[in-house]
Design an enzyme around this catalytic site. Structure first.
Site, short mmCIF file in Angstrom:
data_model
loop_
_atom_site.label_atom_id
_atom_site.label_comp_id
_atom_site.label_asym_id
_atom_site.label_seq_id
_atom_site.Cartn_x
_atom_site.Cartn_y
_atom_site.Cartn_z
N SER A 8 5.04 14.66 6.88
CA SER A 8 5.91 13.80 6.34
C SER A 8 7.51 14.29 6.41
CB SER A 8 5.71 13.31 4.91
OG SER A 8 6.80 12.67 4.07
N HIS A 32 5.34 11.46 10.31
CA HIS A 32 5.55 10.39 9.07
C HIS A 32 6.72 10.10 8.56
CE1 HIS A 32 3.01 7.98 6.31
NE2 HIS A 32 3.72 8.46 5.26
N ASP A 34 8.75 8.39 5.76
CA ASP A 34 8.70 7.44 4.50
C ASP A 34 10.08 6.60 4.27
OD1 ASP A 34 5.70 7.98 3.46
OD2 ASP A 34 6.63 10.09 3.44
N MET A 36 11.65 4.04 1.74
CA MET A 36 11.45 3.40 0.40
C MET A 36 12.76 2.85 0.00
SD MET A 36 10.25 7.10 -1.40
CE MET A 36 8.88 8.04 -0.69
N HIS A 65 6.02 4.44 7.49
CA HIS A 65 5.29 4.04 6.29
C HIS A 65 6.34 3.16 5.35
CE1 HIS A 65 2.98 5.24 2.48
NE2 HIS A 65 2.99 3.94 2.57
N MET A 67 7.39 1.65 2.37
CA MET A 67 7.21 1.29 0.93
C MET A 67 8.19 0.35 0.36
SD MET A 67 6.00 5.07 0.11
CE MET A 67 6.88 5.73 1.58
N MET A 137 -3.43 5.38 -0.23
CA MET A 137 -2.64 6.36 -1.08
C MET A 137 -3.57 7.06 -1.96
SD MET A 137 0.55 5.88 0.13
CE MET A 137 1.22 7.07 -1.04
N GLY A 142 6.18 6.79 -3.93
CA GLY A 142 7.43 6.85 -4.23
C GLY A 142 7.84 8.45 -4.28
N PHE A 143 7.14 9.55 -4.38
CA PHE A 143 7.73 10.69 -4.28
C PHE A 143 6.61 11.75 -3.53
CE2 PHE A 143 9.14 8.56 -8.05
CZ PHE A 143 10.53 8.96 -7.78
N GLY A 144 7.28 12.63 -2.81
CA GLY A 144 6.48 14.08 -2.24
C GLY A 144 5.99 14.81 -3.41
N GLY A 145 5.05 15.63 -3.20
CA GLY A 145 4.57 16.83 -4.03
C GLY A 145 3.98 16.44 -5.12
N ASP A 173 -2.75 9.58 2.53
CA ASP A 173 -1.37 10.17 2.07
C ASP A 173 -1.09 10.46 0.61
OD1 ASP A 173 1.50 10.42 2.25
OD2 ASP A 173 1.64 8.57 2.77
N GLY A 195 3.28 16.37 3.42
CA GLY A 195 4.53 16.70 3.36
C GLY A 195 4.90 18.12 2.60
C1 DX5 Z 1 4.60 9.27 -1.29
C2 DX5 Z 1 4.68 9.22 0.44
C3 DX5 Z 1 4.23 10.31 1.29
C4 DX5 Z 1 4.57 11.76 0.57
C5 DX5 Z 1 3.38 12.87 1.02
O1 DX5 Z 1 5.34 7.98 -1.44
O2 DX5 Z 1 4.15 8.17 1.25
O3 DX5 Z 1 4.15 10.56 2.50
O4 DX5 Z 1 5.70 12.06 1.28
O5 DX5 Z 1 3.89 13.89 0.35
P1 DX5 Z 1 3.06 15.17 -0.15
O6 DX5 Z 1 2.33 15.92 0.92
O7 DX5 Z 1 3.98 16.21 -0.77
O8 DX5 Z 1 2.09 14.41 -1.15
ZN ZN Z 2 3.96 8.11 3.32
#
Ligand code: DX5
Ligand code: ZN
Length: 212
Positions: A8, A32, A34, A36, A65, A67, A137, A142-145, A173, A195
């Site tokens: 990602s 990927h 993302d 948003m 993706h 969102m 999901m 909304g957020f990575g990590g 994901d 990601g």
């Molecule tokens: C979250 C995203 C994911 C995210 C994954 O809303 O759709 O693609 O970036 O990131 P990690 O692997 O850090 O959870």
């Molecule tokens: Zn995603």
């Protein structure tokens, strides 16, 4: 079949995006992206112009993706941007799901449908055999990590069971690392987004190999 790993770009340094994509490019088939909108999810990331720029610098399969609310309004633009697959959220497209899928396919792209953690897989049963990919999901989008939600992974065998398509891609994901990725694979997933795990690693190549 080898698991399809899709790094990602949300975890990239956007000022060094090309550099960060080149770090993973030799080891993966997909990327990927993302998108948003600050409405469907409480965060704003990137849009069509970035996808167009990414398309110019890589031949990787672009897995976009969305969102976003009202995905139909933007599908043509994302298809024209160079995405190879467009995944939209069922929750954002409820009354229009069939049309959304048909629109993506009519533009010559692969179509994916995604569900958030609280959505019952039963709700998308009728659409599973019309799409190329189902994205489950395992965090609130909304957020990575964020931390992987184990319960959501239990949707994998349910989706698999609904599918009549042996080539259906079941992609997971959110919070994927070597351990959670293994859980998903054992439950029947054949594609993983990752990601933070890949991009926070000193050695992205090794992180990717551990996911495979
Ligand atoms: C979250 C995203 C994911 C995210 C994954 O809303 O759709 O693609 O970036 O990131 P990690 O692997 O850090 O959870
Ligand atoms: Zn995603």
């Amino acid at each position: 079949m080898e698991t399809i790993i899709s790094p990602s770009i949300l975890s990239c340094d956007f000022a060094n995006l090309m550099n960060d994509i080149k770090k993973v490019e030799p080891y993966v088939p997909w990327l990927h992206i993302d998108v948003m909108d600050g409405h469907f999810v409480p965060n704003i990331s990137i849009g069509v112009p970035v996808v167009k720029s990414v398309r110019k610098i890589t031949d990787l399969f672009l897995d976009t993706h969305l969102m976003i609310e009202n995905p139909d309004k933007y599908i043509e633009a994302f298809c024209a941007s160079g995405s190879d697959l467009i995944t939209f959220h069922y929750e954002a497209s409820k009354s229009n799901t069939l049309k959304t899928i048909e629109k993506i396919k009519s533009l010559g792209k692969k179509a994916g449908i995604s569900i958030k953690p609280k959505t019952d897989p039963k709700e998308i049963k009728d659409f599973i055999n019309l799409v190329d990919l189902v994205l489950i999901m395992t965090v609130e989008p909304g957020f990575g990590g964020q931390k992987f939600m184990n319960d959501c992974a239990l949707k994998i065998p349910i989706i698999k069971n609904y599918s009549k398509n042996p080539d259906l891609i079941i992609q997971i994901d959110g919070g994927i690392n070597n351990e959670t990725g293994k859980i998903c694979k054992n439950l029947g997933a054949n594609a993983l987004v990752s990601g933070n795990y890949i991009y926070s690693s000193q050695n992205p190549k090794e992180a990717i190999e551990s996911l495979k």
